[in-house]
Design a protein around this motif. Structure first.
Motif, mmCIF file in Angstrom:
data_model
loop_
_atom_site.group_PDB
_atom_site.id
_atom_site.type_symbol
_atom_site.label_atom_id
_atom_site.label_comp_id
_atom_site.label_asym_id
_atom_site.label_seq_id
_atom_site.Cartn_x
_atom_site.Cartn_y
_atom_site.Cartn_z
ATOM 1 N N HIS A 155 -18.388 42.051 29.747
ATOM 2 C CA HIS A 155 -18.114 41.861 31.176
ATOM 3 C C HIS A 155 -19.379 41.460 31.940
ATOM 4 C CE1 HIS A 155 -14.033 43.114 30.717
ATOM 5 N NE2 HIS A 155 -14.352 44.333 30.340
ATOM 6 N N THR A 171 -10.614 36.371 40.549
ATOM 7 C CA THR A 171 -10.282 37.366 39.534
ATOM 8 C C THR A 171 -8.811 37.731 39.693
ATOM 9 O OG1 THR A 171 -10.847 39.216 40.975
ATOM 10 C CG2 THR A 171 -12.624 38.311 39.611
ATOM 11 N N PRO A 172 -8.213 38.416 38.717
ATOM 12 C CA PRO A 172 -6.811 38.817 38.867
ATOM 13 C C PRO A 172 -6.562 39.626 40.134
ATOM 14 C CG PRO A 172 -7.493 39.103 36.593
ATOM 15 C CD PRO A 172 -8.726 38.720 37.390
ATOM 16 N N SER A 173 -7.512 40.487 40.512
ATOM 17 C CA SER A 173 -7.304 41.304 41.714
ATOM 18 C C SER A 173 -7.366 40.441 42.981
ATOM 19 C CB SER A 173 -8.338 42.435 41.790
ATOM 20 O OG SER A 173 -9.644 41.908 41.777
ATOM 21 N N THR A 174 -8.241 39.422 43.015
ATOM 22 C CA THR A 174 -8.279 38.566 44.207
ATOM 23 C C THR A 174 -7.038 37.693 44.283
ATOM 24 O OG1 THR A 174 -9.587 36.882 43.062
ATOM 25 C CG2 THR A 174 -10.808 38.476 44.383
ATOM 26 N N PHE A 176 -4.063 38.638 43.252
ATOM 27 C CA PHE A 176 -3.019 39.541 43.705
ATOM 28 C C PHE A 176 -3.107 39.728 45.222
ATOM 29 C CE2 PHE A 176 -1.713 43.892 44.822
ATOM 30 C CZ PHE A 176 -0.371 43.827 44.455
ATOM 31 N N LEU A 177 -4.341 39.909 45.713
ATOM 32 C CA LEU A 177 -4.516 40.088 47.161
ATOM 33 C C LEU A 177 -4.090 38.844 47.925
ATOM 34 C CD1 LEU A 177 -7.937 41.983 47.275
ATOM 35 C CD2 LEU A 177 -5.678 42.892 47.839
ATOM 36 N N LYS A 178 -4.437 37.648 47.406
ATOM 37 C CA LYS A 178 -4.043 36.407 48.072
ATOM 38 C C LYS A 178 -2.523 36.273 48.116
ATOM 39 C CE LYS A 178 -8.021 33.433 47.346
ATOM 40 N NZ LYS A 178 -8.519 32.227 46.710
ATOM 41 N N THR A 180 -0.321 38.675 47.974
ATOM 42 C CA THR A 180 0.209 39.704 48.870
ATOM 43 C C THR A 180 0.062 39.275 50.317
ATOM 44 O OG1 THR A 180 -0.466 41.368 47.253
ATOM 45 C CG2 THR A 180 0.091 42.165 49.448
#
Length: 189
Positions: A155, A171-174, A176-178, A180
């Motif tokens: 990593h 990243t996967p989390s960004t 997901f946030l976009k 949402t």
């Protein structure tokens, strides 16, 4: 990497299924791999415990007949002299043919075996030189890899490499946030 108990579980399962107490129900098992390479991973235990968990320390190992392959067919088919040389050098190291330094206990790599670097940053620069220009070329990327023994190192290296690629870091989390935020905006209209 399989724990020696996994072989015992397989033996008990075969005996149970066939209602027989013969070793592996007289089935022939093919165990393939290089048993020198990777120890079973057992968190929070000592290295001696990992060695003791190897298949070679199983009571079943006495029934194993070992065959040694002597030619690397994959390298031979490539017809690449440097790959064949590297493969042979790697085998010599693995077989313990390369002598160790008497004071340090470490081996010296053959002259043309690899390029040593001092830091992770130097390694990244050497392997992924000019990534800011070549990151969209799949054939260039497919010829490069940095292996590390621990995920945290992987990593860290990946993060450092990604910082050298132009554009927004996703990243996967960004993602997901976009998504949402977009769905919330669409629901409000």
């Amino acid at each position: 990497m399989a724990h020696k108990k996994s072989l015992g579980a397989l033996d008990r399962s075969l005996q149970d299924l066939r209602r027989n107490d013969r070793l592996f129900e007289n089935a022939v098992l093919l165990l393939a791999g290089d048993f020198r390479q990777t120890l079973p991973i057992i968190p929070w235990l000592k290295p001696a415990d990992e060695i003791n968990a190897c298949l070679k320390y199983s009571t079943f190992w006495q029934h194993v007949r070992t065959f040694h392959l002597t030619r690397n067919i994959h390298v031979q088919q490539q017809n690449d002299h440097s790959a064949e040389l590297f493969s042979n050098q790697l085998l010599k190291i693995g077989n313990g043919i390369v002598p160790a330094n008497l004071t340090s206990g470490r081996i010296s790599f053959p002259q043309n075996f690899c390029n040593l670097v001092a830091t992770k940053e130097d390694l990244i620069k050497k392997v992924f030189a000019d990534i800011q220009f070549k990151y969209k070329d799949p054939s260039w990327l497919s010829e490069r890899v940095i292996l590390a023994p621990k995920n945290k190192d992987v990593h860290e290296v990946n993060s450092t490499i990604q910082l050298n690629i132009p554009g927004e870091l996703v990243t996967p989390s960004t993602l997901f946030l976009k998504k949402t935020k977009q769905s919330t905006i669409q629901q409000n209209f």
